[in-house]
Design an enzyme around this catalytic site. Structure first.
Site, PDB file in Angstrom:
ATOM      1  N   SER A  32      33.712  36.206  79.965  1.00  0.00           N
ATOM      2  CA  SER A  32      33.784  34.774  80.262  1.00  0.00           C
ATOM      3  C   SER A  32      32.390  34.183  80.443  1.00  0.00           C
ATOM      4  O   SER A  32      32.133  33.034  80.042  1.00  0.00           O
ATOM      5  CB  SER A  32      34.630  34.541  81.514  1.00  0.00           C
ATOM      6  OG  SER A  32      35.978  34.904  81.286  1.00  0.00           O
ATOM      7  N   GLU A  86      37.181  34.292  72.546  1.00  0.00           N
ATOM      8  CA  GLU A  86      38.112  35.290  73.064  1.00  0.00           C
ATOM      9  C   GLU A  86      37.394  36.030  74.183  1.00  0.00           C
ATOM     10  O   GLU A  86      36.588  36.931  73.942  1.00  0.00           O
ATOM     11  CB  GLU A  86      38.558  36.256  71.956  1.00  0.00           C
ATOM     12  CG  GLU A  86      39.342  35.583  70.837  1.00  0.00           C
ATOM     13  CD  GLU A  86      40.692  35.064  71.274  1.00  0.00           C
ATOM     14  OE1 GLU A  86      41.099  35.335  72.424  1.00  0.00           O
ATOM     15  OE2 GLU A  86      41.347  34.365  70.474  1.00  0.00           O
TER      16      GLU A  86
END
Length: 516
Positions: free
Chosen positions: A246, A266
């Site tokens: 992230s 992703e």
């Protein structure tokens, strides 16, 4: 079956020193330095790679831009035929490429072959999609006008892949981008460059036999210091597809977003399994064990949390710990079929795992099984750990994070399915989720708008592993991107609305009068 890695490398054309730049049909010598790829299994040197420089990249993207002008005019079904043949070539070399993926990444051989099968499956999907790239015919409000939408090729697609699926994610993107009329530049993980090089060498034969223009399928192995922010900030690339954490995704989004580029992100997952009182517990346990320890917890869809109703909590906990005891002696070389859990990718991952074990205890959690680094015969690389089960609470800071390793947190819930869903959704990530229940109401609530907030929501199917037929991706800090099946192909194309006036008058929309 014993795997002869030296023979595998020979079959795949992997040399002691390998070039890191390919335009699909040609390989290029580079002026960059040389780095080595070591196996996390035994610490042995697999091979070396000559890294690209920025000058190499400039040459490659120039070729890519020229190739796009040609490739976008090739009929989509013909582009699909190239992908079909790539799928056939992958079938021929499935065992060899699967073995290299296993040896370089550390997943068990069965999973390595499974990853190549994903590549084959997406090729099959893309072949069909190449004849189904469609638009929509709309009703115009003006007489003798045709209003319609269609999809056009986008351009150069940048693909950055992660070590845990070193070849499959490239295929997810490339197969669809190619049939859409795009060209690709693939930057693989520096931890698994040889799997990428082997893949590029496998497809080279197909590209030459079909006279595919040089520059359609590009590979560049380079350090992030050379091709990091500069790659992301390149205005010549309208779409960047990036797989990573992230934190990486936020950086990518900032840079690409600033130039108004498109992204497929992703990113991290903090995937939960809910087990309700009506669950088929043996089924839930079987699925969850693979979800927690498969790929040594290094899947973005790996199960990180198990949310169990208080009425069955002790039963499930006991059975899960017993199941882990059965795999205690199944940790070892993933090239040996008797083992089910291989190593972590490197020492940094081991440190992160051990830190997570320490932190959950500091926050009040309890270790029920595992959590230690493994030493001794068979573990000389130093990358092996014993999968860990910990009792925890969802609000712990460590539970709110994704630890890319085999540690799972058991969390107790009271009340009904809504209470369990509230716990599941109360994390920053939103990739995969599942609920084990035989109660149809609970099942339907879980997949309703009031249910899981993840991109993937399964019932009586675990969090880990997905068929290529469905779009893959997540929400929140998982990025919001979609790859693979369904209508994910659309992101690789630009949407165009067109109006054709085949009449003799020129009426304006909305009945506007503009006479002069």
């Amino acid at each position: 079956m014993a795997i002869d890695i030296k023979q595998v490398l020979k079959n795949l054309g992997i040399d002691q020193v390998n070039q890191g730049v390919s335009s699909g049909t040609k390989w290029f010598d580079t002026a960059g330095d040389t780095t080595a790829s070591y196996s996390p299994i035994d610490g042995e040197l697999i091979g070396k790679v000559k890294n690209a420089t920025w000058d190499d990249y400039e040459k490659l993207i120039t070729k890519a831009q020229k190739a796009f002008v040609i490739w976008r005019k090739v009929p989509a079904p013909i582009r699909g035929e190239v992908i079909r043949q790539i799928g056939l070539e992958l079938r021929k070399h499935k065992d060899d490429l699967g073995a290299l993926v296993s040896y370089e990444m550390g997943k068990i051989f069965q999973e390595g072959k499974g990853e190549v099968q994903e590549m084959i499956d997406i090729c099959d999907f893309a072949v069909g999609q190449s004849r189904l790239i469609n638009g929509v015919s709309l009703q115009s409000e003006r007489v003798d006008h045709r209003l319609f939408e269609q999809y056009q090729p986008l351009g150069v697609v940048g693909i950055v892949t992660s070590f845990n699926f070193p070849v499959a994610v490239w295929a997810w993107n490339t197969a669809l981008a190619a049939i859409a009329g795009d060209v690709v530049i693939w930057k693989p993980s520096s931890k698994t460059p040889l799997s990428a090089i082997a893949t590029q060498k496998l497809i080279q034969k197909v590209l030459k036999e079909n006279d595919v223009p040089e520059g359609v399928f590009n590979l560049i192995v380079a350090k992030s210091s050379v091709m990091g922010d500069q790659f992301l900030n390149d205005h010549r690339i309208p779409l960047m597809s990036v797989t990573g954490s992230s934190a990486v995704g936020k950086r990518v989004g900032e840079i690409v977003g600033k130039r108004l580029g498109k992204t497929i992100l992703e990113l991290g997952g903090n995937n939960a399994v809910i087990i309700t009182p009506s669950a088929d517990i043996p089924m839930a346990l079987s699925s969850t064990v693979f979800g927690t320890v498969g790929t040594a917890g290094q899947r973005c869809t790996s199960t990180r949390r198990i949310i169990i109703h208080e009425s069955i909590y002790e039963e499930v906990k006991e059975k899960l710990v017993n199941a882990y005891h059965k795999i205690k002696d199944r940790v070892g070389s993933p090239l040996d079929e008797k083992f089910l859990v291989g190593p972590l990718i490197d020492q940094g991952s081991v440190i992160n795992f051990l830190n997570a074990v320490k932190r959950v205890q500091e926050e009040g959690g309890k270790i029920l099984f595992g959590g230690e680094k493994l030493t001794g015969k068979g573990f000389e690389s130093g990358n092996y750990v014993m999968p860990c089960i910990a009792e925890a609470e969802n609000h712990y800071s460590i539970v709110q994070e994704e630890t890319f390793a085999p540690i799972v947190y058991l969390i107790k819930y009271a009340g009904d399915i809504y209470d369990a869903i509230a716990i599941q959704n109360d994390v920053p990530q939103g990739l995969s989720s599942c609920c084990f229940t035989l109660n149809v109401r609970e099942a339907e609530i879980f997949v309703s708008s009031a249910g899981s907030d993840c991109g993937i929501a399964n019932v009586n199917v675990g969090t880990s592993g997905a068929e290529i037929g469905g779009a893959f991706g997540g929400e929140k800090e998982t990025g919001g991107g979609r790859e693979s099946g369904s209508d994910a192909w659309k992101v690789y194309m630009r949407r165009q609305t067109s109006t054709v006036n085949y009449g003799t008058a020129l009426p304006l929309a909305q009945g506007i009068k503009f006479d002069f």
